[in-house]
Design a protein around this motif. Structure first.
Motif, PDB file in Angstrom:
ATOM      1  N   TYR A   1       0.852  -1.191   0.000  1.00 17.87           N
ATOM      2  CA  TYR A   1       0.000   0.000   0.000  1.00 17.87           C
ATOM      3  C   TYR A   1       0.884   1.237   0.000  1.00 17.87           C
ATOM      4  CZ  TYR A   1      -3.381   3.490   1.700  1.00 17.87           C
ATOM      5  OH  TYR A   1      -4.169   4.609   1.851  1.00 17.87           O
ATOM      6  N   ILE A   2       0.660   2.110  -0.987  1.00 17.61           N
ATOM      7  CA  ILE A   2       1.433   3.343  -1.125  1.00 17.61           C
ATOM      8  C   ILE A   2       0.591   4.490  -0.586  1.00 17.61           C
ATOM      9  CG2 ILE A   2       2.606   4.875  -2.749  1.00 17.61           C
ATOM     10  CD1 ILE A   2       2.742   2.409  -4.664  1.00 17.61           C
ATOM     11  N   LEU A   3       1.058   5.111   0.469  1.00 13.50           N
ATOM     12  CA  LEU A   3       0.336   6.209   1.103  1.00 13.50           C
ATOM     13  C   LEU A   3       1.070   7.518   0.831  1.00 13.50           C
ATOM     14  CD1 LEU A   3      -1.786   7.424   2.997  1.00 13.50           C
ATOM     15  CD2 LEU A   3      -0.369   6.702   4.942  1.00 13.50           C
ATOM     16  N   LEU A   4       0.384   8.420   0.152  1.00 12.90           N
ATOM     17  CA  LEU A   4       0.978   9.712  -0.174  1.00 12.90           C
ATOM     18  C   LEU A   4       0.881  10.655   1.025  1.00 12.90           C
ATOM     19  CD1 LEU A   4      -0.584  10.250  -3.724  1.00 12.90           C
ATOM     20  CD2 LEU A   4       1.760   9.551  -3.211  1.00 12.90           C
TER      21      LEU A   4
ATOM     22  N   LEU B   1      -3.028   2.704  -5.954  1.00  3.55           N
ATOM     23  CA  LEU B   1      -1.993   2.767  -4.923  1.00  3.55           C
ATOM     24  C   LEU B   1      -1.965   1.545  -4.000  1.00  3.55           C
ATOM     25  CD1 LEU B   1      -2.042   6.570  -4.014  1.00  3.55           C
ATOM     26  CD2 LEU B   1      -0.533   5.333  -5.587  1.00  3.55           C
ATOM     27  N   THR B   2      -2.739   0.530  -4.321  1.00  6.30           N
ATOM     28  CA  THR B   2      -2.592  -0.771  -3.664  1.00  6.30           C
ATOM     29  C   THR B   2      -2.151  -1.775  -4.709  1.00  6.30           C
ATOM     30  OG1 THR B   2      -4.264  -0.300  -1.986  1.00  6.30           O
ATOM     31  CG2 THR B   2      -3.726  -2.608  -2.371  1.00  6.30           C
TER      32      THR B   2
ATOM     33  N   GLN C   1       9.280   8.028   2.912  1.00  4.09           N
ATOM     34  CA  GLN C   1       9.486   8.758   4.157  1.00  4.09           C
ATOM     35  C   GLN C   1       9.427   7.839   5.376  1.00  4.09           C
ATOM     36  OE1 GLN C   1       9.786  12.506   3.780  1.00  4.09           O
ATOM     37  NE2 GLN C   1      10.280  11.393   1.897  1.00  4.09           N
ATOM     38  N   GLN C   2       8.617   6.790   5.251  1.00  7.71           N
ATOM     39  CA  GLN C   2       8.416   5.897   6.386  1.00  7.71           C
ATOM     40  C   GLN C   2       7.899   4.558   5.870  1.00  7.71           C
ATOM     41  OE1 GLN C   2       5.956   7.704   9.377  1.00  7.71           O
ATOM     42  NE2 GLN C   2       5.890   5.888  10.665  1.00  7.71           N
ATOM     43  N   THR C   3       8.227   3.489   6.574  1.00  4.59           N
ATOM     44  CA  THR C   3       7.754   2.150   6.228  1.00  4.59           C
ATOM     45  C   THR C   3       7.037   1.556   7.425  1.00  4.59           C
ATOM     46  OG1 THR C   3       9.601   1.805   4.706  1.00  4.59           O
ATOM     47  CG2 THR C   3       8.409  -0.149   5.416  1.00  4.59           C
ATOM     48  N   GLN C   4       5.858   0.985   7.164  1.00  7.40           N
ATOM     49  CA  GLN C   4       5.087   0.347   8.230  1.00  7.40           C
ATOM     50  C   GLN C   4       4.806  -1.104   7.830  1.00  7.40           C
ATOM     51  OE1 GLN C   4       3.833   1.609  11.101  1.00  7.40           O
ATOM     52  NE2 GLN C   4       4.188   3.799  10.897  1.00  7.40           N
TER      53      GLN C   4
ATOM     54  N   TYR D   1       4.112   1.921   2.500  1.00  2.05           N
ATOM     55  CA  TYR D   1       5.147   2.929   2.271  1.00  2.05           C
ATOM     56  C   TYR D   1       4.489   4.298   2.296  1.00  2.05           C
ATOM     57  CZ  TYR D   1       8.279  -0.807   0.710  1.00  2.05           C
ATOM     58  OH  TYR D   1       9.060  -1.928   0.648  1.00  2.05           O
ATOM     59  N   ILE D   2       4.959   5.164   3.168  1.00  4.66           N
ATOM     60  CA  ILE D   2       4.516   6.553   3.183  1.00  4.66           C
ATOM     61  C   ILE D   2       5.526   7.342   2.360  1.00  4.66           C
ATOM     62  CG2 ILE D   2       3.964   8.547   4.627  1.00  4.66           C
ATOM     63  CD1 ILE D   2       3.437   6.536   6.913  1.00  4.66           C
ATOM     64  N   VAL D   3       5.044   7.961   1.268  1.00  7.96           N
ATOM     65  CA  VAL D   3       5.950   8.542   0.274  1.00  7.96           C
ATOM     66  C   VAL D   3       5.546   9.977  -0.048  1.00  7.96           C
ATOM     67  CG1 VAL D   3       6.370   6.266  -0.733  1.00  7.96           C
ATOM     68  CG2 VAL D   3       4.611   7.721  -1.714  1.00  7.96           C
ATOM     69  N   ASN D   4       6.510  10.734  -0.520  1.00  6.32           N
ATOM     70  CA  ASN D   4       6.212  12.113  -0.920  1.00  6.32           C
ATOM     71  C   ASN D   4       6.009  12.246  -2.421  1.00  6.32           C
ATOM     72  OD1 ASN D   4       8.802  12.025  -2.006  1.00  6.32           O
ATOM     73  ND2 ASN D   4       9.729  13.228  -0.359  1.00  6.32           N
TER      74      ASN D   4
END
Length: 522
Positions: free
Chosen positions: A242-245, A281-282, A312-315, A323-326
């Motif tokens: 899952y890609i979280l913007l 984004l999934t 930016q961050q991985t959970q 993945y929290i991404v910019n």
């Protein structure tokens, strides 16, 4: 035998014995690691845990949660038991909350026996709290096995060096993080009422399809259409990325797509732009940072660029990774793609007269230029087909200017049905029209073009601009009262029509392989 030869033989035998001893010792160590301990076969899991000093804290919590009876029952279970040091470091938020404590303990118990011989890089052990945890030989989740394969009469016990609290799945992560991330808030908001077949009352069986028909307004439940239209990211038995913007990145992507979803309602336009962002984004499957490709492919065929520098961050999640991404850019021409309408899939005709419909052929042809087969439709109308039309529809025309093409093979051939040849060698004419579904008498596009014989290539017809899209892309295709939304206010009817007047001696025949609407993306 010479003395030298005798000395060589003795040396060789000594080396052989030493190798054998070393090999035996090595095998013994491996067997010690993987062997099933059978001394406790007359004891239950709970009895074995109680008699193990280093599991006293774990045993106390099992008793507190009322799970001791489960581990004394005649079932086949696996327990991954953290030692006292690991349990003593457990958060008080878990130990003081009965529900959290029970969920934590059940995260260490599986309803089936798993030995280290069963472990593999692909194994995810189902736990009694509904989660799955990876079991890869010497590791279970993040914990290492310090003692393994202790067989008892109702299962097997492994002792581990860490407590492993249950991870949220991706849906639980979205729900708990919706206040912080606009993307999560939008996805969590996509809630509608739907009929759950598992809860609904059966009415009948459709005689044509054999599918069950349920009574309206029974088994009504709330669903999230992201989980039904994209992936059900609450499922524990599948894995996703899952890609979280970040909020800034999400807003930028949505703003860039907003012009392609103009609507009478600003809320509809905003929702559709948001849907166009999040639906891709999934990604099916787990891609760890070390395995992450530069481009990921979504369920809808959109390529998403994901650079590790954007992360930016991985959970970790129980069913994948977040993945929290910019930034996670996609190709615009895949978000707003060309639209094909296939000739062999009409929605209706200008008449229901059986004699007229008998003149319509659904064909399979071979393109001599590409050597590929294709299907089309041919209406052999002759001299009596003035203004005859075939209707099609599309729900995929967004608010953009389109270049319109068709491939339409007009030829003269044997029908293959035992009757005379049909078709024409002449250059015929046909037209294409676009009409709104909610006002079908209005014309949005109307163009006529010649139809030369034996043409297998795309022919440019003209330009059509779609000005509004008045339907939620996230909306379910059907509702609990039995309504379906195959046609909706965003639907466009596309008509292939014979001319009002054909040339002298020319038939009113019309034909279509496909229409193609190509967006002009500035």
């Amino acid at each position: 035998m010479t003395k030298a030869t005798s000395r060589q033989m003795k040396k060789y035998m000594l080396i052989t014995v030493m190798v054998a001893v070393l090999f035996a010792g090595s095998c013994k160590k491996w067997e010690d690691h993987t062997a099933i301990t059978s001394a406790a076969l007359n004891e239950t899991l709970m009895e074995q845990i109680n008699k193990t000093p280093d599991l006293s804290v774990f045993a106390g919590y099992l008793l507190k949660a009322g799970l001791d009876s489960l581990l004394n029952a005649s079932k086949n279970l696996t327990v991954f038991a953290p030692g006292n040091a690991a349990m003593n470091s457990l958060s008080s938020a878990i130990t003081s909350d009965p529900a959290q404590l029970k969920a934590f303990l059940l995260n260490h118990i599986s309803g089936k026996a798993y030995y280290t011989r069963d472990a593999s890089a692909l194994l995810r052990v189902p736990m009694l709290n509904g989660k799955r945890v990876a079991f890869d030989h010497a590791h279970w989740g993040d914990a290492a096995l310090t003692q393994s394969n202790i067989a008892v009469k109702n299962g097997v016990l492994h002792i581990i060096d860490k407590a492993v609290p249950p991870l949220p799945n991706i849906w639980e992560f979205i729900e708990t993080q919706k206040e912080d991330y606009a993307q999560n808030a939008y996805i969590a908001s996509l809630k509608y009422l739907a009929q759950d077949p598992a809860l609904a009352e059966l009415d009948s069986i459709n005689p044509q399809t054999g599918e069950p028909v349920y009574k309206p307004n029974t088994g009504i439940t709330e669903i999230n259409t992201y989980r039904t239209k994209v992936y059900d990211i609450a499922q524990e038995d599948s894995l996703y990325t899952y890609i979280l913007l970040t909020n800034a990145a999400y807003t930028a992507e949505k703003t860039a797509l907003l012009p392609y979803f103009n609507a009478r309602s600003a809320d509809t336009a905003n929702s559709n732009a948001s849907w166009s962002v999040v639906k891709d984004l999934t990604i099916k499957g787990v891609y760890t940072a070390s395995q992450l490709p530069a481009i990921l492919l979504s369920k809808f065929g959109v390529h998403i660029t994901l650079n590790t520098s954007a992360i930016q961050q991985t959970q970790q999640a129980s069913n994948g990774i977040v993945y929290i991404v910019n930034a996670a850019p996609a190709t615009l021409s895949e978000k707003i793609p060309a639209v094909y309408v296939q000739g062999e899939n009409p929605m209706g005709f200008s008449t229901t007269d059986s004699k007229a419909l008998a003149k319509i052929f659904y064909r399979q042809r071979m393109n001599p230029e590409t050597r590929l087969s294709f299907n089309d439709i041919y209406a052999n109308l002759g001299s009596s087909g003035a203004n005859f039309y075939i209707n099609y529809f599309s729900n995929d025309l967004y608010t953009v200017r389109y270049k319109v093409y068709w491939v339409a093979l007009s030829d003269r051939v044997l029908s293959g049905q035992g009757d005379d040849a049909y078709g024409s060698d002449s250059t015929l004419s046909q037209r294409v029209q676009v009409r709104p579904a909610d006002y079908p008498d209005s014309l949005l596009f109307d163009a006529e073009a010649p139809l030369p014989p034996n043409t297998y290539t795309e022919v440019y017809i003209g330009e059509y601009t779609n000005t509004d899209y008045n339907w939620l892309l996230s909306y379910p295709s059907g509702t609990p009262d039995g309504k379906t939304y195959i046609y909706n206010p965003a639907t466009k009817y596309i008509r292939l029509q014979a001319p009002a007047k054909a040339g002298s001696g020319k038939p009113y025949n019309i034909t279509l392989d496909y229409f193609k609407f190509v967006p002009v993306l500035d």
